[in-house]
Design a protein around this motif. Structure first.
Motif, PDB file in Angstrom:
ATOM      1  N   ASN A 573      43.603  18.298  46.706  1.00 22.07           N
ATOM      2  CA  ASN A 573      43.814  17.120  46.226  1.00 22.07           C
ATOM      3  C   ASN A 573      42.722  17.250  44.791  1.00 22.07           C
ATOM      4  OD1 ASN A 573      42.794  14.785  49.223  1.00 22.07           O
ATOM      5  ND2 ASN A 573      44.359  16.157  48.659  1.00 22.07           N
ATOM      6  N   ALA A 574      42.108  17.696  44.813  1.00 19.01           N
ATOM      7  CA  ALA A 574      41.654  18.017  43.531  1.00 19.01           C
ATOM      8  C   ALA A 574      42.686  18.948  42.522  1.00 19.01           C
ATOM      9  CB  ALA A 574      39.928  18.264  43.624  1.00 19.01           C
ATOM     10  N   ALA A 575      42.898  19.705  42.531  1.00 19.09           N
ATOM     11  CA  ALA A 575      43.730  20.496  43.068  1.00 19.09           C
ATOM     12  C   ALA A 575      44.701  19.870  41.684  1.00 19.09           C
ATOM     13  CB  ALA A 575      44.007  21.860  43.261  1.00 19.09           C
ATOM     14  N   GLU A 576      45.410  19.673  42.350  1.00 13.25           N
ATOM     15  CA  GLU A 576      46.956  18.679  42.100  1.00 13.25           C
ATOM     16  C   GLU A 576      46.652  17.236  40.854  1.00 13.25           C
ATOM     17  OE1 GLU A 576      49.693  18.191  45.791  1.00 13.25           O
ATOM     18  OE2 GLU A 576      48.495  16.461  45.425  1.00 13.25           O
ATOM     19  N   ALA A 577      45.300  16.684  41.693  1.00 12.29           N
ATOM     20  CA  ALA A 577      44.719  15.625  40.287  1.00 12.29           C
ATOM     21  C   ALA A 577      44.620  16.472  38.362  1.00 12.29           C
ATOM     22  CB  ALA A 577      42.968  14.915  40.309  1.00 12.29           C
ATOM     23  N   PHE A 578      44.452  17.769  38.564  1.00  9.63           N
ATOM     24  CA  PHE A 578      43.969  18.488  37.262  1.00  9.63           C
ATOM     25  C   PHE A 578      45.884  18.703  37.546  1.00  9.63           C
ATOM     26  CE2 PHE A 578      39.172  18.628  38.383  1.00  9.63           C
ATOM     27  CZ  PHE A 578      39.209  18.718  37.130  1.00  9.63           C
ATOM     28  N   GLU A 579      46.274  19.231  37.891  1.00 14.62           N
ATOM     29  CA  GLU A 579      47.574  20.211  37.199  1.00 14.62           C
ATOM     30  C   GLU A 579      48.501  18.253  36.937  1.00 14.62           C
ATOM     31  OE1 GLU A 579      49.255  21.383  41.071  1.00 14.62           O
ATOM     32  OE2 GLU A 579      49.002  23.268  40.868  1.00 14.62           O
ATOM     33  N   ALA A 580      48.114  17.108  37.510  1.00 16.85           N
ATOM     34  CA  ALA A 580      48.593  16.211  36.925  1.00 16.85           C
ATOM     35  C   ALA A 580      48.345  16.012  35.415  1.00 16.85           C
ATOM     36  CB  ALA A 580      48.005  14.722  37.812  1.00 16.85           C
ATOM     37  N   ALA A 581      46.970  16.302  35.299  1.00 18.81           N
ATOM     38  CA  ALA A 581      46.820  15.925  33.485  1.00 18.81           C
ATOM     39  C   ALA A 581      47.747  16.712  33.094  1.00 18.81           C
ATOM     40  CB  ALA A 581      45.179  16.670  33.535  1.00 18.81           C
ATOM     41  N   ASP A 582      47.712  18.105  33.391  1.00 18.03           N
ATOM     42  CA  ASP A 582      48.818  19.549  32.728  1.00 18.03           C
ATOM     43  C   ASP A 582      49.993  18.713  32.663  1.00 18.03           C
ATOM     44  OD1 ASP A 582      49.202  21.415  31.854  1.00 18.03           O
ATOM     45  OD2 ASP A 582      50.627  22.094  33.058  1.00 18.03           O
ATOM     46  N   SER A 583      50.589  18.085  33.599  1.00 21.09           N
ATOM     47  CA  SER A 583      52.005  17.664  33.839  1.00 21.09           C
ATOM     48  C   SER A 583      51.717  16.558  32.596  1.00 21.09           C
ATOM     49  CB  SER A 583      52.281  17.136  35.246  1.00 21.09           C
ATOM     50  OG  SER A 583      52.313  17.882  35.442  1.00 21.09           O
ATOM     51  N   ALA A 584      50.728  15.649  32.407  1.00 21.72           N
ATOM     52  CA  ALA A 584      51.394  14.335  32.024  1.00 21.72           C
ATOM     53  C   ALA A 584      51.793  15.203  30.204  1.00 21.72           C
ATOM     54  CB  ALA A 584      48.940  14.034  31.364  1.00 21.72           C
ATOM     55  N   MET A 585      50.667  16.419  30.020  1.00 19.28           N
ATOM     56  CA  MET A 585      50.421  16.797  28.733  1.00 19.28           C
ATOM     57  C   MET A 585      52.607  17.142  28.362  1.00 19.28           C
ATOM     58  SD  MET A 585      47.192  18.444  27.593  1.00 19.28           S
ATOM     59  CE  MET A 585      47.530  19.474  29.173  1.00 19.28           C
ATOM     60  N   ARG A 586      52.940  17.485  29.597  1.00 20.79           N
ATOM     61  CA  ARG A 586      53.700  18.495  29.255  1.00 20.79           C
ATOM     62  C   ARG A 586      54.977  17.573  29.178  1.00 20.79           C
ATOM     63  NH1 ARG A 586      53.786  23.902  29.577  1.00 20.79           N
ATOM     64  NH2 ARG A 586      55.336  23.449  28.692  1.00 20.79           N
ATOM     65  N   ASP A 587      54.947  16.482  30.340  1.00 19.70           N
ATOM     66  CA  ASP A 587      56.099  15.177  30.188  1.00 19.70           C
ATOM     67  C   ASP A 587      56.380  14.685  28.932  1.00 19.70           C
ATOM     68  OD1 ASP A 587      55.902  15.913  32.826  1.00 19.70           O
ATOM     69  OD2 ASP A 587      54.860  13.962  32.951  1.00 19.70           O
ATOM     70  N   ARG A 588      55.047  15.146  27.475  1.00 24.46           N
ATOM     71  CA  ARG A 588      55.473  14.387  26.380  1.00 24.46           C
ATOM     72  C   ARG A 588      56.004  14.879  25.619  1.00 24.46           C
ATOM     73  NH1 ARG A 588      56.877   9.793  27.368  1.00 24.46           N
ATOM     74  NH2 ARG A 588      56.363   9.538  25.401  1.00 24.46           N
ATOM     75  N   THR A 608      41.865  25.037  35.836  1.00 25.14           N
ATOM     76  CA  THR A 608      40.864  24.799  36.822  1.00 25.14           C
ATOM     77  C   THR A 608      40.922  24.308  38.127  1.00 25.14           C
ATOM     78  OG1 THR A 608      40.471  22.975  34.845  1.00 25.14           O
ATOM     79  CG2 THR A 608      39.457  22.581  36.784  1.00 25.14           C
ATOM     80  N   ALA A 609      42.543  23.434  37.885  1.00 26.35           N
ATOM     81  CA  ALA A 609      43.387  23.714  38.842  1.00 26.35           C
ATOM     82  C   ALA A 609      43.598  24.936  40.122  1.00 26.35           C
ATOM     83  CB  ALA A 609      44.927  22.824  38.358  1.00 26.35           C
ATOM     84  N   TYR A 610      43.643  26.540  39.274  1.00 23.23           N
ATOM     85  CA  TYR A 610      43.743  27.683  39.594  1.00 23.23           C
ATOM     86  C   TYR A 610      42.716  27.810  40.332  1.00 23.23           C
ATOM     87  CZ  TYR A 610      44.823  32.284  40.112  1.00 23.23           C
ATOM     88  OH  TYR A 610      44.958  34.076  40.412  1.00 23.23           O
ATOM     89  N   CYS A 611      41.146  27.564  39.874  1.00 25.62           N
ATOM     90  CA  CYS A 611      40.325  28.520  40.197  1.00 25.62           C
ATOM     91  C   CYS A 611      40.041  27.345  41.865  1.00 25.62           C
ATOM     92  CB  CYS A 611      38.776  27.615  39.195  1.00 25.62           C
ATOM     93  SG  CYS A 611      39.114  29.026  37.921  1.00 25.62           S
ATOM     94  N   LEU A 612      40.052  25.763  41.878  1.00 25.26           N
ATOM     95  CA  LEU A 612      39.996  24.938  42.778  1.00 25.26           C
ATOM     96  C   LEU A 612      40.872  25.465  43.381  1.00 25.26           C
ATOM     97  CD1 LEU A 612      40.446  22.095  41.074  1.00 25.26           C
ATOM     98  CD2 LEU A 612      38.309  22.554  42.236  1.00 25.26           C
ATOM     99  N   LYS A 613      42.108  26.055  43.674  1.00 22.48           N
ATOM    100  CA  LYS A 613      42.684  27.126  44.438  1.00 22.48           C
ATOM    101  C   LYS A 613      42.243  28.140  45.008  1.00 22.48           C
ATOM    102  CE  LYS A 613      47.486  24.433  42.756  1.00 22.48           C
ATOM    103  NZ  LYS A 613      49.094  25.254  42.321  1.00 22.48           N
ATOM    104  N   ARG A 614      41.376  28.540  44.360  1.00 20.76           N
ATOM    105  CA  ARG A 614      41.041  29.893  45.228  1.00 20.76           C
ATOM    106  C   ARG A 614      39.322  29.332  46.320  1.00 20.76           C
ATOM    107  NH1 ARG A 614      41.249  32.341  39.951  1.00 20.76           N
ATOM    108  NH2 ARG A 614      39.012  31.904  39.188  1.00 20.76           N
ATOM    109  N   LEU A 615      38.971  28.285  45.144  1.00 19.55           N
ATOM    110  CA  LEU A 615      37.713  27.376  45.973  1.00 19.55           C
ATOM    111  C   LEU A 615      38.370  27.236  47.466  1.00 19.55           C
ATOM    112  CD1 LEU A 615      34.464  27.439  46.776  1.00 19.55           C
ATOM    113  CD2 LEU A 615      35.378  24.998  45.305  1.00 19.55           C
ATOM    114  N   MET A 616      39.645  26.984  47.825  1.00 20.23           N
ATOM    115  CA  MET A 616      40.043  27.064  48.767  1.00 20.23           C
ATOM    116  C   MET A 616      40.479  27.737  49.974  1.00 20.23           C
ATOM    117  SD  MET A 616      43.711  24.272  47.441  1.00 20.23           S
ATOM    118  CE  MET A 616      43.972  24.009  49.115  1.00 20.23           C
ATOM    119  N   GLY A 617      41.061  29.015  49.895  1.00 18.78           N
ATOM    120  CA  GLY A 617      41.053  30.388  50.367  1.00 18.78           C
ATOM    121  C   GLY A 617      39.419  30.676  50.651  1.00 18.78           C
ATOM    122  N   TYR A 618      38.210  30.351  49.471  1.00 20.00           N
ATOM    123  CA  TYR A 618      37.014  30.473  50.561  1.00 20.00           C
ATOM    124  C   TYR A 618      36.759  29.779  51.702  1.00 20.00           C
ATOM    125  CZ  TYR A 618      31.998  30.168  49.678  1.00 20.00           C
ATOM    126  OH  TYR A 618      30.637  30.660  50.249  1.00 20.00           O
TER     127      TYR A 618
END
Length: 668
Positions: A573-588, A608-618
């Motif tokens: 969920n956290a990774a998706e929130a940070f990805e949403a921040a990236d998407s907000a920029m790219r959408d404009r 940051t989203a990518y790092c969170l996904k690595r932690l998911m693997g952990y």
């Protein structure tokens, strides 16, 4: 007498003024006329440029029914005069390009007859440092690689600026000729004295020691002087090191302030003499920045008396020394009142410190605060030079506009400027009520920023959520959250990882309500593309990053309870929130803005989203290893089927993200 009618067929005569910068300024006025005027009026009026003995950069306008005569002392005199006509009568604003100004088109405009005399600005040298320029250096605005830089320099000239550091390292040498051609003076990064090539780039196999390779260093300085001697340059002297760090971090021989100060002082005297030998009337500056300020305060530096001393804010707008890692002495960065020396400031509206600053969003402190700091700086004699770290321009247009206003004689207050700025740039599409909401949102923006410390300037930019979360992830995966995160001692000096996380959780929850309120207020503004591109986008970036940070802290709380599967999904969920921040920029990224945010590599919310996904693997390793089939069965099978294990798994193992997507809608 009838007024002068400026129309599409008005003739612009500049033959008597031959500088390329003036020629380019004339081309810009013709372009502005084509954008804003429609009719060809049946007259033979003209604009004439004539040299006159005036003070530098000053101009006079004499307007009659048939003719406007622009008298100027130098190239910038004419540039500023032409910009004045464009803004005052054609309505082309300084940031027309960066704010996608919708031009009001007219048949022609009338200019009253009479004489106008320009006023000198309060600050002699006024400019920007195009620093951390990772967005504009990878973006073409749909035209060319050079075009965004031309638009940067045009905006600076329209703001009345006259000085620029045209990028960092290689970029500064690439774009300096364009800036010079357009009429700007050049100065240098504090880590690149005299604009010389970095030693390690020229000599990658040698130790960057001045004591060992004095002749090689001085050869690079000599080359830099020769390259720039025919340009307008304010020569930055000093010696910091290779990269943006002090030289003594790589040379243990300089283990006392006295040794460090003596070497820097001797080098500055040498650089000063080398430039003076070829350019007798050269202007010099040096940066009292970070650790250099401390050496100066301790009396360890000897600087030639006519050198402009540049005092820097701390990156957050406060005129104190910057924090270096965990070291934050907050030494006053102001000369003594009454000091008769020459003084300037290096001031940040954007900063990159890998801790809590702002890079893709605007300054998290108010313009009232900026006004107070810079007014106090002027009272302390800082009127020779202002250099503003402008970064990638677009995220910082509002504070850049306000500070440019401050260097003028008739400066507006923060409140007055905010009202004018909103009316000028957002007013075309909105009524008075909507403009009032926008003013309120811009005023309240800094009030919604997370306070990471007790000082008035200690409010967080978007880097805070990203770098703090990434520091936590690094330490968590390194030692299982068993030790405090040393990288966070600058703000969270707690004895345990859990205590640090508790502090961070409290800070994030504390600011959530204010930020959500600001977001809801921003949404009440009607359909306005610039609003969506600017303030609302930046609020979204903060809001999404904050949401990601809060979900991250919830994941840690469940981890402590050994609820690893729930922690896994909260991290997703956290990774998706940070990805949403990236998407907000790219959408404009509409129209010319396509790919503007593509190279967000400094804050880098997608990292940051990518790092969170690595932690998911952990987390999956802890809760689903070593065979990695149980969670997949629980997520994809019915409750009855997942409990009957005659064969462990009938399908290929899912990746972590596939598993997350398959089960994220369920309550774990």
């Amino acid at each position: 007498m009838n007024p002068f009618q400026l129309s599409r067929n008005t003739t612009l005569l500049s033959d008597a003024v031959t500088e390329k910068a003036v020629e380019l300024a004339c081309e810009r006025l013709r372009r502005d006329m084509e954008k804003t005027l429609t009719d060809i009026v049946n007259n033979r009026n003209r604009i004439i440029l004539c040299k006159k003995d005036l003070k530098p950069e000053q101009y006079e306008l004499e307007v009659t029914e048939q003719e406007i005569t622009i008298y100027g002392a130098d190239a910038r005199s004419f540039i500023y005069a032409l910009n004045y006509l464009s803004e005052t009568y054609l309505g082309v604003l300084p940031f027309w390009f960066w704010n996608d100004q919708k031009m009001e088109v007219k048949s022609y405009v009338e200019i009253p007859c009479g004489t106008y005399h320009s006023e000198a600005d309060r600050i002699r040298y006024r400019g920007w440092f195009i620093n951390d320029e990772v967005l504009i250096s990878h973006w073409t605005a749909g035209v060319s690689k050079d075009y965004p830089w031309e638009m940067v320099f045009e905006a600076l000239l329209r703001c009345g600026g006259n000085l620029v550091i045209p990028g960092t390292d290689k970029n500064s040498r690439i774009y300096a000729p364009i800036a010079s051609d357009m009429g700007l003076m050049i100065t240098h990064h504090h880590a690149e004295p005299l604009g010389a090539e970095m030693f390690l780039r020229a000599y990658p196999d040698l130790e960057p020691s001045y004591l060992k390779h004095k002749d090689l260093f001085e050869g690079l300085w000599k080359d830099a002087i020769g390259r720039q001697k025919d340009e307008e340059v304010i020569w930055n002297i000093g010696f910091r090191g290779q990269g943006d760090v002090p030289f003594w971090e790589n040379d243990s021989a300089f283990d006392t302030p006295e040794k460090r100060g003596e070497l820097i002082s001797n080098i500055m005297k040498k650089q000063y003499a080398m430039v003076r030998e070829q350019i007798p009337d050269a202007v010099f500056c040096t940066n009292l920045y970070g650790e250099i300020l401390e050496l100066y305060r301790e009396g360890c530096l000897q600087i030639p008396e006519d050198v402009i001393l540049i005092w820097a804010d701390n990156g957050y707008g406060k005129m104190v020394s910057r924090r270096q890692g965990n070291h934050n002495p907050r030494v006053s960065a102001l000369p003594e009142e009454g000091d008769k020396g020459r003084h300037g400031t290096y001031y940040h509206v954007s900063f990159y410190d890998l801790q809590a600053a702002n890079h893709i969003t605007m300054l998290p402190n108010s313009m009232e605060f900026v006004e107070k700091e810079l007014t106090d700086a002027m009272r302390h004699g800082i009127t020779d030079l202002w250099l503003v770290n402008a970064s990638n321009i677009k995220p910082h247009v509002y504070p850049l506009s306000f500070i440019a206003n401050l260097w003028k004689q008739d400066a507006l207050s923060a409140e007055e400027h905010r009202k004018r700025y909103v009316t000028e740039y957002y007013g075309a599409e909105n009524d008075t009520a909507q403009l009032s909401i926008m003013e309120d949102c811009i005023r309240d923006y800094p009030r919604a920023m997370l306070p990471f410390g007790e000082k008035e300037d200690e409010h967080a930019g978007e880097q805070f959520y990203n770098y703090v979360v990434r520091d936590f992830i690094y330490s968590w995966m390194k030692n299982g959250a068993a030790e405090p995160v040393e990288e966070l001692f600058w703000c969270i000096h707690k004895d345990t990882f859990a205590a640090q996380m508790e502090w961070f959780t409290g800070k994030c929850l504390q600011t959530g309500k204010q930020l959500e309120g600001l977001y809801e207020c921003g949404l009440t503004v009607g359909e306005n593309e610039l609003w969506k591109d600017s303030v609302l986008l930046q609020v979204k970036i903060h809001r999404n990053c904050l949401q990601g940070a809060i979900l991250f802290t919830e994941a840690f709380a469940t981890y402590e309870r050994k609820e690893y599967k729930k922690a896994f999904f909260l991290l997703g969920n956290a990774a998706e929130a940070f990805e949403a921040a990236d998407s907000a920029m790219r959408d404009r990224e509409h129209g010319k803005w396509k790919d503007f945010y593509a190279n967000d590599c400094l804050t880098d919310v997608k990292e940051t989203a990518y790092c969170l996904k690595r932690l998911m693997g952990y987390m999956r390793n802890l809760g689903d290893g070593p065979d990695f089939y149980k969670w997949q069965r629980e997520v994809t099978y019915s409750e009855n089927d997942c409990k009957v294990v005659l064969i462990t798994n009938m399908e290929n193992h899912m990746t972590d993200w596939e598993l997350y997507l398959a089960g994220k809608s369920r309550q774990w």
